[in-house]
Design an enzyme around this catalytic site. Structure first.
Site, PDB file in Angstrom:
ATOM      1  N   SER A 135       0.871  -1.457  -0.064  1.00  0.00           N
ATOM      2  CA  SER A 135       0.313  -0.204   0.481  1.00  0.00           C
ATOM      3  C   SER A 135       0.781   1.241   0.158  1.00  0.00           C
ATOM      4  CB  SER A 135      -0.740   0.065   1.253  1.00  0.00           C
ATOM      5  OG  SER A 135      -1.413   0.975   1.376  1.00  0.00           O
ATOM      6  N   TYR A 148      -2.401  -1.918  10.542  1.00  0.00           N
ATOM      7  CA  TYR A 148      -1.800  -2.112   8.984  1.00  0.00           C
ATOM      8  C   TYR A 148      -0.550  -1.453   8.737  1.00  0.00           C
ATOM      9  CZ  TYR A 148      -3.783  -1.333   4.275  1.00  0.00           C
ATOM     10  OH  TYR A 148      -3.645  -1.513   2.282  1.00  0.00           O
TER      11      TYR A 148
END
Ligand SMILES: NC(=O)c1ccc[n+]([C@@H]2O[C@H](COP(=O)([O-])OP(=O)(O)OC[C@H]3O[C@@H](n4cnc5c(N)ncnc54)[C@H](OP(=O)(O)O)[C@@H]3O)[C@@H](O)[C@H]2O)c1
Length: 228
Positions: A135, A148
């Site tokens: 990401s 995350y």
């Protein structure tokens, strides 16, 4: 020539679109996620192999790899580690052991074990391509998403090491760093984010790069995220 691909996180969003596009480009694909109903629909639509596995379980990655190998009758040419999630936004003071463990298991342990299984088959063949979907949080961490950010940064570290180990064997490894994509990843619709089919196309295209080119790091974002 890449003819077979194992894709995780294929029951939804970016992974589902990756499967559609790979099948459309003539690859045989083994799709997995947890949702058996959505995988079955995808199998009927595309002709892919599909079987549910919960990658939070320690034995699942090796069992998944074996199932894909059995379905293809040979080791997969391509492994795409795409399963991932950000279950909730929360400050560090609210973190739980269970959510830390689940994020580690799916994002790091499963990707590492699937990479290990694939490398063991790809090294003797001197070919193959492993893609790990991280990401843009790897480049810019954000508050209230600490787990995350942490597991995606760990996946990035693993991927860079893997790139260096794979290179002498002629195996391609790509780290993918997407920005906001309008999927079930978050509860609200974000029509200003990238469509999952657009993100999937960026990823699938790396598999069709010339033989003498490796895309090591692929970062892309929607227009609304260009202020970084
Ligand atoms: N959407 C974004 O804005 C964005 C941005 C950057 C990076 N990413 C990354 O892109 C990847 C795909 O995300 P997406 O946006 O397509 O999200 P999504 O639509 O929510 O899809 C996530 C996929 O991961 C699978 N998954 C989750 N937990 C799993 C588990 N325990 N075992 C097996 N599979 C599991 C889900 O399967 P089930 O639903 O069947 O459990 C689903 O197929 C993720 O790694 C995500 O971190 C997304």
């Amino acid at each position: 020539m890449n003819q077979t691909a194992l894709v995780t996180g294929a029951s939804s969003g970016i992974g589902l679109e990756i499967v559609r596009q790979l099948c459309g480009r003539g690859l045989r694909v083994f799709a997995t996620g947890r949702n058996a109903g959505r995988l079955n629909t995808l199998r009927q639509e595309t002709g892919c192999f599909a079987e549910p596995f919960d990658l939070a379980l320690p034995e699942a990655p090796v069992a998944l790899y074996a199932a894909a190998k059995a379905a293809f009758g040979a080791a997969p040419d391509v492994v795409i580690n795409n399963a991932g999630f950000n279950r909730r936004k929360a400050p560090v003071t609210d973190l739980t052991t269970a959510e830390l463990d689940e994020a580690y298991a799916v994002t790091i342990r499963a990707a590492a074990l699937l990479s290990r299984e694939a490398m063991r088959d790809m090294i003797p063949r001197k070919s193959g391509h492993i893609i790990n979907v991280a990401s843009t949080v790897v480049w810019q961490q954000v508050e209230n998403s600490s787990i995350y950010c942490a597991v995606k940064c760990a996946l990035h570290g693993f991927t860079v090491a893997l790139i260096k180990e794979a290179r002498p064997h002629g195996i391609k490894v790509t780290g993918v760093y997407p920005g906001g994509t309008d999927t079930a990843f978050r509860a609200i619709d974000r029509p200003d984010y990238m469509k999952p089919e657009s993100a999937a196309r960026m990823i699938v295209d790396t598999l069709f790069a010339p033989a003498d080119v490796i895309v090591h790091q692929l970062t892309f974002r929607p227009f609304v995220e260009t202020n970084f």
